[in-house]
Design an enzyme around this catalytic site. Sequence first.
Site, short mmCIF file in Angstrom:
data_model
loop_
_atom_site.label_atom_id
_atom_site.label_comp_id
_atom_site.label_asym_id
_atom_site.label_seq_id
_atom_site.Cartn_x
_atom_site.Cartn_y
_atom_site.Cartn_z
N LYS A 51 -6.42 22.67 22.31
CA LYS A 51 -5.51 22.23 21.36
C LYS A 51 -4.60 20.94 21.85
O LYS A 51 -3.97 20.18 21.21
CB LYS A 51 -4.80 23.20 20.87
CG LYS A 51 -5.82 23.98 19.56
CD LYS A 51 -5.74 23.33 18.51
CE LYS A 51 -6.54 24.14 17.29
NZ LYS A 51 -6.53 23.39 15.89
N SER A 305 -13.59 27.46 23.47
CA SER A 305 -12.62 26.58 22.88
C SER A 305 -10.98 27.59 23.24
O SER A 305 -10.06 26.70 23.09
CB SER A 305 -12.48 26.37 21.39
OG SER A 305 -12.62 27.70 20.63
#
Length: 504
Positions: A51, A305
């Site tokens: 992110k 992720s």
Amino acid sequence: MLTGYVEKILKARVYDVAIETPLDLMPRLSKRMDNQILIKREDLQSVFSFKLRGAYNRMSHLTEAERKQGVVAASAGNHAQGVALAASKMGISAIIVMPITTPPIKVEAVRMLGADITLHGNSYDEAFDYAKQVSADEGRVFIHPYDDPLVIAGQGTIAMEIMRQHPDPVYAVFIPVGGGGLLGGMAAYIKAIWPEIKIIAVEPADAASLKAALDAGERVKLDQVGLFADGTAVRQVGEEPFRIAQKTVDHVVTVETDEICAAIMDVFDDTRSIAEPSGALSIAGAKKYIQQNGLHDKTMVVINSGANMNFDRLRHVAERAEIGERREVLFAATIDEQPGSFQRFCKTLADRGITEFNYRYADKQQAQVFVGVRMSGREEERQILFENLTHAGYQWIDFTDNEMAKLHVRYMVGGHAPQAENERLIRFEFPERPGALLRFLTHIGQRWNISLFHYRNHGAAYGRVLVGIQVAPEFNEEFQAFLDNLGYVHWLETDNPAYDLFLK
């Protein structure tokens, strides 16, 4: 449209804070699935997720006046850390609004990066609305977690790295989806460069907003979403990511909680790292897609992720991973209530490892047992197990996919049994190895009636069993001699207050 994103991705400013993460082979999973599976290690970023790429790229485009006003963001955790890190790097004031349900590890991580935190609402949507209100009230720039072209471009740099690290086109890339920012950036870049590569989006079955939108031909808002994969618990896919997805996504795979837990175990087995549920989402999707389509000798890319996992959630993951891999079957069976019936039942299970065995005396004729059995993962083996039980005359019910049984009932088998007269409660410990439980029951023999039994294999070196045995007073000496000769470490628990309160 796609070429425009390629340019944005090539110009994205992410490497002031991000690293180019490795693209590694998952050797164990690749061998098991008979395909080459490469994992992109975004869990190795400084904030343990991808992110920071999108957040920093967006904030690097702020004007000087906007920097002075500061920023605000809404996030369940990973985007929050990206914004907080970028703000710290740029010397910008940042307010992060997080749902009350955000795992503490993510809240603390954001706090350590210097951002001001506001906990508001029970969902991302409630936190989002509040953050937008703060933006309007204070003039702060709202940094969207996924529905912003600059954020999308920042996330797309992952695809740029993959194409450079593996110059030959792969068969498919599996991308986890929450709001869709990662999917949008990666899919736009990949399809512009290698349109033949399949883009497979992966969502939790209880938060499949992209699938619902693609099926409907327009964005829809889900009534509610599950929170296990909290990083992708978004009720509505972003507008811009959805626009890109309509042109680029070849297929959507949805996965259940147990399948995500199994994927977390796969990541650990191959990398010795622990992915968060959303971080393992694409691994779970790849396994399911390969099995459904019978694929062999293909090269796939999956994305780890994120790794912002609360330690206490590992209990749930470990409990459910074997079921998600179809390597454990849970079922209930009815057996005769008489000495030796446990031993005969275990012999029917042949040499299979018993992972769980729970029972409490309730009826003089029949006993209901809750059983876990280890499997190889082949569906036909499960069918053979139940056929053998039926042939042996046992009634059974498969609980492997019964959520209430897995979450609650397995821990509630017990209760008071005043009809179990002359009951002795003993706690045993024995070396844990295949067949150990059957040998234990064989040693107990058919002399005594078992009125309570609780066993769960947790992978430890020793098996631990709590057993209730009915022994009439006139057989006290014989029973004590039996325990002395049994050879297992044991503790008498008949006087334990927990027994008095909940089991006697």
